[in-house]
Design a protein around this motif. Structure first.
Motif, PDB file in Angstrom:
ATOM      1  N   ASP A 220       0.828  -1.206   0.000  1.00  0.00           N
ATOM      2  CA  ASP A 220       0.000   0.000   0.000  1.00  0.00           C
ATOM      3  C   ASP A 220       0.859   1.252   0.000  1.00  0.00           C
ATOM      4  OD1 ASP A 220       0.636   0.781   2.685  1.00  0.00           O
ATOM      5  OD2 ASP A 220      -1.002  -0.399   3.485  1.00  0.00           O
TER       6      ASP A 220
ATOM      7  N   ASN B  73      -5.060   2.093  -2.151  1.00  0.00           N
ATOM      8  CA  ASN B  73      -4.937   0.665  -2.412  1.00  0.00           C
ATOM      9  C   ASN B  73      -5.256   0.378  -3.871  1.00  0.00           C
ATOM     10  OD1 ASN B  73      -4.608  -0.535   0.432  1.00  0.00           O
ATOM     11  ND2 ASN B  73      -6.302   0.885   0.649  1.00  0.00           N
ATOM     12  N   ARG B  74      -4.733  -0.734  -4.339  1.00  0.00           N
ATOM     13  CA  ARG B  74      -4.954  -1.097  -5.752  1.00  0.00           C
ATOM     14  C   ARG B  74      -6.403  -1.460  -6.001  1.00  0.00           C
ATOM     15  NH1 ARG B  74      -0.705  -4.671  -7.067  1.00  0.00           N
ATOM     16  NH2 ARG B  74       0.163  -4.366  -5.031  1.00  0.00           N
ATOM     17  N   GLU B  75      -6.824  -1.165  -7.213  1.00  0.00           N
ATOM     18  CA  GLU B  75      -8.194  -1.451  -7.618  1.00  0.00           C
ATOM     19  C   GLU B  75      -8.376  -2.949  -7.842  1.00  0.00           C
ATOM     20  OE1 GLU B  75     -11.258   0.501 -10.702  1.00  0.00           O
ATOM     21  OE2 GLU B  75      -9.378  -0.152 -11.584  1.00  0.00           O
TER      22      GLU B  75
ATOM     23  N   ASP C 132      -5.071  -4.921 -10.304  1.00  0.00           N
ATOM     24  CA  ASP C 132      -3.966  -4.209 -10.948  1.00  0.00           C
ATOM     25  C   ASP C 132      -2.634  -4.788 -10.495  1.00  0.00           C
ATOM     26  OD1 ASP C 132      -5.732  -2.509 -12.192  1.00  0.00           O
ATOM     27  OD2 ASP C 132      -5.319  -0.793 -10.902  1.00  0.00           O
TER      28      ASP C 132
ATOM     29  N   ASP D 180       1.533  -4.437  -9.808  1.00  0.00           N
ATOM     30  CA  ASP D 180       2.253  -3.415  -9.057  1.00  0.00           C
ATOM     31  C   ASP D 180       2.559  -2.175  -9.895  1.00  0.00           C
ATOM     32  OD1 ASP D 180       2.199  -5.059  -6.863  1.00  0.00           O
ATOM     33  OD2 ASP D 180       4.329  -5.550  -6.885  1.00  0.00           O
TER      34      ASP D 180
ATOM     35  N   TYR E 287      -0.609  -0.111 -10.443  1.00  0.00           N
ATOM     36  CA  TYR E 287      -0.982   0.483  -9.157  1.00  0.00           C
ATOM     37  C   TYR E 287      -0.119   1.715  -8.872  1.00  0.00           C
ATOM     38  CZ  TYR E 287      -1.349   0.362  -3.938  1.00  0.00           C
ATOM     39  OH  TYR E 287      -1.505   0.651  -2.604  1.00  0.00           O
TER      40      TYR E 287
ATOM     41  N   GLU F 204      -0.843   4.618 -11.342  1.00  0.00           N
ATOM     42  CA  GLU F 204      -2.096   5.322 -11.022  1.00  0.00           C
ATOM     43  C   GLU F 204      -1.890   6.283  -9.856  1.00  0.00           C
ATOM     44  OE1 GLU F 204      -4.672   1.972 -10.580  1.00  0.00           O
ATOM     45  OE2 GLU F 204      -5.018   1.826 -12.732  1.00  0.00           O
TER      46      GLU F 204
ATOM     47  N   LEU G  90      -8.087   3.917  -7.915  1.00  0.00           N
ATOM     48  CA  LEU G  90      -7.507   3.470  -6.655  1.00  0.00           C
ATOM     49  C   LEU G  90      -8.596   3.411  -5.595  1.00  0.00           C
ATOM     50  CD1 LEU G  90      -4.261   5.637  -6.616  1.00  0.00           C
ATOM     51  CD2 LEU G  90      -4.414   3.199  -7.112  1.00  0.00           C
TER      52      LEU G  90
END
Length: 194
Positions: free
Chosen positions: A79, A118-120, A131, A133, A136, A139, A148
């Motif tokens: 994160d 955090n990643r979608e 997503d 790394d 992520y 974005e 996100l």
């Protein structure tokens, strides 16, 4: 009982941060984080040990913001967090969070407030797609916030209506509704904030 919400089971949060050299960081994490690291100031590297395992985190000043970027032992991105003030939150989120604390505590003091990116995760054609790394991080760097998942993390000292004191980490969703509450076993002051 939390007003208007299901009573949550309170788990414990224990973590220990140890300062490490950049050379101790997973190589994969350093390569991924290169766009941030080459433009950051006051960068510090840490190894974090908690109930979920061992993680690596760096904290720095990037584009005028205090950020922390966390990776697992394999160098995968976990994160990204930015240190903030409650006033920086969208108004409806700020109001919801303040209401939560007013309804549930006699006194409270915020010690650390962060926005967590955090990643979608989404379903496409019936399958969960997450997503990678690189997507992520890209974005986040482009502040493409629609892609996100935004959460709000607050560490606070509290006094409840029965006069019981506590030190907790609260995690709120993008609407300002409580998602998780963990009792902090080791004081946040034992961790290096920035």
């Amino acid at each position: 009982m939390v007003c208007g919400q299901q009573k949550q089971e309170v788990t414990e949060k224990y973590e220990k941060e140890i300062s490490v050299n950049q050379d101790d960081f997973p190589e994969k994490a350093l390569k991924l984080a290169a766009p941030i690291l080459k433009n950051s100031k006051k960068t510090r590297f840490y190894k974090e040990i908690n109930a979920n395992g061992t993680f690596f985190e760096f904290k720095c000043r990037y584009r005028g913001e205090y950020i922390s970027v966390k990776f697992n032992e394999r160098g995968q991105l976990v994160d990204i967090e930015i240190l903030r003030k409650l006033e920086d939150f969208p108004e409806e989120v700020r109001i919801a969070i303040q209401q939560y604390f007013k309804e549930n505590y006699e006194k409270y003091q915020f010690n650390r407030i962060q926005i967590q990116y955090n990643r979608e995760e989404e379903y496409e054609d019936g399958e969960l797609e997450i997503d990678d790394d690189e997507e992520y991080l890209e974005e986040f760097l482009e502040l493409d916030l629609e892609d996100l998942i935004i959460k709000y993390e607050i560490e606070a000292e509290t006094v409840d209506p029965s006069n019981k004191r506590g030190f907790f980490e609260f995690l709120f969703n993008k609407e300002g509704k409580l998602e998780d509450k963990r009792k902090i076993v080791k004081r946040a002051d034992d961790n290096v904030l920035y």
